[in-house]
Write an enzyme that holds these catalytic residues in place. Structure first.
Site, PDB file in Angstrom:
ATOM      1  N   LYS A  94      45.407 -86.460 -48.328  1.00 38.13           N
ATOM      2  CA  LYS A  94      45.305 -87.540 -49.308  1.00 38.13           C
ATOM      3  C   LYS A  94      44.361 -88.557 -49.043  1.00 38.13           C
ATOM      4  CE  LYS A  94      48.721 -85.588 -51.501  1.00 38.13           C
ATOM      5  NZ  LYS A  94      48.564 -84.818 -52.823  1.00 38.13           N
ATOM      6  N   GLU A 120      42.614 -79.554 -58.551  1.00 35.56           N
ATOM      7  CA  GLU A 120      42.382 -79.175 -59.847  1.00 35.56           C
ATOM      8  C   GLU A 120      42.224 -80.282 -60.775  1.00 35.56           C
ATOM      9  OE1 GLU A 120      44.398 -75.066 -61.189  1.00 35.56           O
ATOM     10  OE2 GLU A 120      46.216 -76.712 -60.992  1.00 35.56           O
ATOM     11  N   LYS A 124      38.772 -88.841 -52.138  1.00 35.87           N
ATOM     12  CA  LYS A 124      39.041 -87.556 -51.476  1.00 35.87           C
ATOM     13  C   LYS A 124      37.506 -86.671 -51.334  1.00 35.87           C
ATOM     14  CE  LYS A 124      43.629 -87.571 -53.039  1.00 35.87           C
ATOM     15  NZ  LYS A 124      44.408 -86.908 -54.163  1.00 35.87           N
TER      16      LYS A 124
END
Length: 216
Positions: free
Chosen positions: A14, A164, A74
């Protein structure tokens, strides 16, 4: 360490340590794993965009704006980011390229074997063309590559984040993918986790074996 040990150890990162970079030798090995990933009838309907520079990651981060903003760090803080793309069309030209490569790599003992391979692959491709689900089929193959990438990263001591949650249309425009016959699908950040990554300390959770396996 066993393969199962890597699977138990890996998790979805994360937060990344932006000061740490993955060495090129490790990245090259990971990219070779991607190149060798399996696909149905060896169709290889994919392309991988690799960002390692701040400029490259900033371009990919354009796909993490708005409702996808939680994924922006990220991308920007990771060492490398890979955008997995599919072909926008599984064309006869691509199939011919694959067949020629197989021939160059010595997979056919004679012309009859080459023709058999061509006909078998073409038969499966035509089944999906007729069913109208060729794009979905290509995406399934790309996810085989994603699985290879994630387990490969863990085996090489890297942290990874599959995403995604990206704006595919923005990425397609930013990278001019349509003009190259490509469509973005899923993005993966790679690097080393930050000490602030809360997910690193959480126990892995999966359904028990008796729930997910049926033995005949």
């Amino acid at each position: 360490m066993s393969l199962v040990s890597f699977a138990r150890k890996r998790y979805t990162t994360k937060a990344y340590d932006a000061t740490r970079q993955v060495d090129q030798t490790t990245i090259d090995e990971l990219l070779e794993l991607l190149r060798l990933a399996p696909s149905s009838v060896n169709s290889q309907p994919w392309h991988f965009v690799v960002a390692s520079t701040a400029e490259g990651k900033a371009r990919l981060a354009k796909g993490t704006q708005g409702v996808f903003a939680a994924n922006q760090g990220k991308v920007l803080d990771a060492s490398h980011v890979i955008l997995i793309c599919t072909l926008s069309e599984l064309s006869d030209e691509h199939l011919a390229t694959v067949l020629d490569q197989e021939g160059a790599d010595g997979r056919f003992r004679d012309e009859a074997a080459r023709t058999t391979q061509q006909n078998v692959r073409g038969g499966y491709v035509n089944l999906h063309r007729e069913a109208g689900d060729t794009q979905h089929w290509m995406e399934q193959q790309a996810y085989l590559a994603l699985g290879t990438l994630l387990l490969g990263a863990a085996s090489l001591g890297l942290d990874a984040t599959p995403m995604e949650g990206i704006d595919r249309n923005t990425l397609d425009r930013e990278l001019g993918l349509a003009d190259r016959g490509l469509r973005s699908l899923v993005m993966v950040s790679l690097g080393y986790r930050s000490d602030s990554d809360f997910n690193a300390a959480l126990p892995k959770s999966r359904l028990p074996a008796e729930r997910v396996f049926t033995h005949l």
